[in-house]
Design a protein around this motif. Structure first.
Motif, short mmCIF file in Angstrom:
data_model
loop_
_atom_site.label_atom_id
_atom_site.label_comp_id
_atom_site.label_asym_id
_atom_site.label_seq_id
_atom_site.Cartn_x
_atom_site.Cartn_y
_atom_site.Cartn_z
N SER A 83 8.50 7.51 4.89
CA SER A 83 7.34 6.63 4.71
C SER A 83 7.64 5.23 5.21
O SER A 83 6.74 4.53 5.67
CB SER A 83 6.93 6.59 3.24
OG SER A 83 7.84 5.83 2.48
N LEU B 112 0.84 -1.21 0.00
CA LEU B 112 0.00 0.00 0.00
C LEU B 112 0.87 1.25 0.00
O LEU B 112 0.54 2.25 -0.64
CB LEU B 112 -0.94 -0.01 1.21
CG LEU B 112 -2.03 -1.07 1.16
CD1 LEU B 112 -2.85 -1.05 2.44
CD2 LEU B 112 -2.96 -0.85 -0.02
N ARG B 113 2.01 1.21 0.72
CA ARG B 113 2.94 2.34 0.70
C ARG B 113 3.46 2.59 -0.72
O ARG B 113 3.50 3.74 -1.19
CB ARG B 113 4.12 2.05 1.63
CG ARG B 113 5.17 3.14 1.68
CD ARG B 113 6.35 2.72 2.51
NE ARG B 113 7.20 1.75 1.83
CZ ARG B 113 8.27 2.06 1.11
NH1 ARG B 113 8.64 3.31 1.00
NH2 ARG B 113 8.99 1.13 0.52
N VAL C 175 0.75 4.21 -2.79
CA VAL C 175 0.60 5.64 -2.47
C VAL C 175 1.72 6.45 -3.11
O VAL C 175 1.48 7.49 -3.73
CB VAL C 175 0.58 5.83 -0.93
CG1 VAL C 175 0.72 7.29 -0.58
CG2 VAL C 175 -0.69 5.26 -0.34
N TRP D 199 1.01 9.34 -6.01
CA TRP D 199 1.38 10.73 -5.73
C TRP D 199 2.91 10.83 -5.70
O TRP D 199 3.52 10.77 -4.63
CB TRP D 199 0.78 11.18 -4.39
CG TRP D 199 -0.70 11.30 -4.45
CD1 TRP D 199 -1.42 12.31 -4.98
CD2 TRP D 199 -1.67 10.35 -3.94
NE1 TRP D 199 -2.77 12.06 -4.86
CE2 TRP D 199 -2.94 10.87 -4.23
CE3 TRP D 199 -1.56 9.11 -3.31
CZ2 TRP D 199 -4.10 10.19 -3.89
CZ3 TRP D 199 -2.72 8.45 -2.97
CH2 TRP D 199 -3.97 8.99 -3.26
#
Lengths: 139, 125
Positions: free
Chosen positions: B98, B80-81, B84, B88
């Motif tokens: 992160s 999921l990181r 993301v 973006w």
């Protein structure tokens, strides 16, 4: 040092699989949450050991969840859950075997062995998918 | 026509990539682990018999499941990181931060799961 050959922009295999990996990566947790939520709604409240939890989450097949304490297994045999299982299996296997292909191609040079491993991984992917769909339809 | 890097194992181990490199290598290891786990599970179910029972007995042991749970949670959160950061790209500037953020999510989730599993195992369930 030679630069890496970049394929033409557009929907080639690498771009398609790059996109598919992200989309299926988003889809799998969503499908898993639907499975575990439905299991809880259908009465699976106690005896939540890890194997049972994973069976409901990732492969809620009517013959796969029988070792849990759900009082009524009939709903799991319906068309909705069969489609859910096929989707989870398709997204999961394709995501996973494509990842295996990416790893294998990181450690091989273009040429015979890369094509060879790509072919082997494709065949294993196809066999796994057909085996899972066979199990789903016949259970 | 691959890049001719000629990087040996020792040079690779000395490379100090930090958090993002650890996340990359763990993502790879956990992903390969899950593919082997699921493939063996399917083969065990198809084979049945002594071999199938032996494989599934390993799968049901606590020690093995602690690894599997870590693999699934890490691969999911780290994936999921990555999604993301890909959606973006401005956030790539903060990719080191992160990876700290993802450990703040993974450690409590995995710790709670492992605590429940171990306490139930010790209670003899």
């Amino acid at each position: 040092m030679q630069s890496r050959k970049v394929p033409q922009p557009g929907w080639n295999l690498e771009y398609t699989m790059w996109m598919f990996t992200r989309l299926s990566g988003l889809a799998l947790p969503v499908l898993g949450l639907i499975g575990i939520t439905a299991a809880l709604v259908m009465g699976a409240r106690t005896q939540m050991d890890l194997g049972t939890l994973m069976r409901w989450t990732f492969f809620p097949n009517v013959s796969h969840v029988t070792s849990s304490n759900i009082p009524d297994y009939v709903p799991w045999g319906g068309a909705f859950w069969q489609i859910m299982q096929i989707m989870i299996a398709f997204f999961g296997f394709t995501h996973g075997f494509n990842g295996l292909r990416v790893v294998a191609e990181d450690y091989t040079n273009p040429g015979f062995w890369q094509v060879f491993w790509r072919g082997i991984i494709f065949l294993v992917w196809l066999f796994s998918l057909l085996a899972v769909i066979f199990v789903i339809i016949n259970s | 026509m691959t890049l001719d890097r000629k990087v040996g194992l020792l040079a690779g181990l000395r490379y100090k990539g930090g958090g993002p490199m650890l996340a990359w290598i763990l993502h790879r290891i956990t992903g390969l682990g899950m593919i082997v786990f699921i493939a063996l599970h399917v083969i065990a179910s198809l084979l049945g018999g002594d071999i199938g029972i032996a494989i599934n007995t390993v799968y049901q042991s606590l020690y093995f499941q602690l690894f599997v749970v870590f693999g699934i949670i890490f691969h999911g959160v780290n994936g999921l990181r990555i999604i993301v950061l890909d959606l973006w790209p401005k956030f790539i500037e903060y990719q080191r931060e992160s990876t700290w953020l993802e450990w703040f999510i993974i450690l409590p989730v995995y710790g709670l799961t492992a605590f429940v599993m171990i306490s139930r195992f010790l209670a003899g369930e």
